[in-house]
Motif scaffolding. Structure first.
Motif, PDB file in Angstrom:
ATOM      1  N   THR A  25       0.834  -1.192   0.000  1.00 18.94           N
ATOM      2  CA  THR A  25       0.000   0.000   0.000  1.00 18.94           C
ATOM      3  C   THR A  25       0.871   1.245   0.000  1.00 18.94           C
ATOM      4  O   THR A  25       1.759   1.388   0.828  1.00 18.94           O
ATOM      5  N   LYS A  26       0.611   2.132  -0.937  1.00 17.81           N
ATOM      6  CA  LYS A  26       1.302   3.417  -0.978  1.00 17.81           C
ATOM      7  C   LYS A  26       0.560   4.410  -0.089  1.00 17.81           C
ATOM      8  O   LYS A  26      -0.652   4.353   0.026  1.00 17.81           O
ATOM      9  N   GLY A  27       1.289   5.281   0.523  1.00 17.06           N
ATOM     10  CA  GLY A  27       0.667   6.326   1.338  1.00 17.06           C
ATOM     11  C   GLY A  27       0.458   5.903   2.781  1.00 17.06           C
ATOM     12  O   GLY A  27       0.968   4.889   3.238  1.00 17.06           O
ATOM     13  N   ALA A  28      -0.306   6.720   3.465  1.00 17.97           N
ATOM     14  CA  ALA A  28      -0.530   6.531   4.910  1.00 17.97           C
ATOM     15  C   ALA A  28      -1.364   5.295   5.187  1.00 17.97           C
ATOM     16  O   ALA A  28      -2.337   5.008   4.486  1.00 17.97           O
ATOM     17  N   ILE A  29      -0.956   4.556   6.202  1.00 19.26           N
ATOM     18  CA  ILE A  29      -1.684   3.390   6.664  1.00 19.26           C
ATOM     19  C   ILE A  29      -1.901   3.519   8.158  1.00 19.26           C
ATOM     20  O   ILE A  29      -1.253   4.330   8.824  1.00 19.26           O
ATOM     21  N   ARG A  30      -2.803   2.727   8.678  1.00 13.94           N
ATOM     22  CA  ARG A  30      -3.073   2.669  10.111  1.00 13.94           C
ATOM     23  C   ARG A  30      -2.953   1.221  10.556  1.00 13.94           C
ATOM     24  O   ARG A  30      -3.295   0.303   9.805  1.00 13.94           O
ATOM     25  N   LEU A  31      -2.484   1.019  11.779  1.00 10.51           N
ATOM     26  CA  LEU A  31      -2.352  -0.317  12.358  1.00 10.51           C
ATOM     27  C   LEU A  31      -3.202  -0.394  13.611  1.00 10.51           C
ATOM     28  O   LEU A  31      -3.440   0.602  14.277  1.00 10.51           O
ATOM     29  N   ALA A  32      -3.633  -1.606  13.924  1.00  8.45           N
ATOM     30  CA  ALA A  32      -4.390  -1.858  15.155  1.00  8.45           C
ATOM     31  C   ALA A  32      -4.182  -3.297  15.578  1.00  8.45           C
ATOM     32  O   ALA A  32      -3.836  -4.158  14.762  1.00  8.45           O
ATOM     33  N   ALA A  33      -4.405  -3.553  16.853  1.00  3.14           N
ATOM     34  CA  ALA A  33      -4.336  -4.916  17.373  1.00  3.14           C
ATOM     35  C   ALA A  33      -5.487  -5.714  16.797  1.00  3.14           C
ATOM     36  O   ALA A  33      -6.599  -5.213  16.643  1.00  3.14           O
ATOM     37  N   LEU A  34      -5.229  -6.961  16.485  1.00  2.00           N
ATOM     38  CA  LEU A  34      -6.283  -7.873  16.065  1.00  2.00           C
ATOM     39  C   LEU A  34      -6.805  -8.545  17.319  1.00  2.00           C
ATOM     40  O   LEU A  34      -6.102  -9.304  17.970  1.00  2.00           O
ATOM     41  N   ARG A  35      -8.022  -8.188  17.697  1.00  2.00           N
ATOM     42  CA  ARG A  35      -8.581  -8.705  18.946  1.00  2.00           C
ATOM     43  C   ARG A  35      -9.785  -9.560  18.681  1.00  2.00           C
ATOM     44  O   ARG A  35     -10.480  -9.464  17.769  1.00  2.00           O
TER      45      ARG A  35
END
Length: 81
Positions: free
Chosen positions: A71-81
Motif C-alpha cells: 500500500t502506498k501512502g498513509a496506513i493505520r495499524l491496530a491490534a487484532l482482537r
C-alpha cells in the motif's frame, strides 16, 4: 542499529495501549525509536507485515483492509482482537 525485535516490541506496545478498534500510524513507532524516523519506516512496515501474518495486527488505509508492503501512502495499524 535498531533491531526488528525492538520495532516489533514498539508496535505491539502501541497496539496494546489503544482501546479496542483504535488505530495508530506506524510512524509513531519509528519516531519513538529514532531521530531519523523516516529512514526507519520501510523496516517498520516490514515488521508490521510480519505481525499481520502472525495474526497480531491489522492494517487499513481509509478504513479499508491494506497491506504495509504493497500500500502506498498513509496506513493505520491496530491490534487484532
Amino acid at each position: 542499529m535498531i533491531t526488528a525485535e525492538a520495532i516489533r516490541a514498539k508496535l505491539l506496545d502501541l497496539a496494546a495501549r489503544r482501546s479496542e478498534g483504535a488505530t495508530f500510524c506506524p510512524s509513531e513507532a519509528a519516531r519513538d525509536l529514532s531521530k531519523d524516523w523516516r529512514l526507519l519506516m520501510p523496516r517498520v512496515r516490514e515488521v508490521a507485515a510480519n505481525l499481520m501474518a502472525e495474526g497480531q495486527l491489522i492494517c487499513t488505509q481509509r478504513g479499508e483492509p491494506a497491506h504495509p508492503l504493497t500500500t502506498k501512502g498513509a496506513i493505520r495499524l491496530a491490534a487484532l482482537r
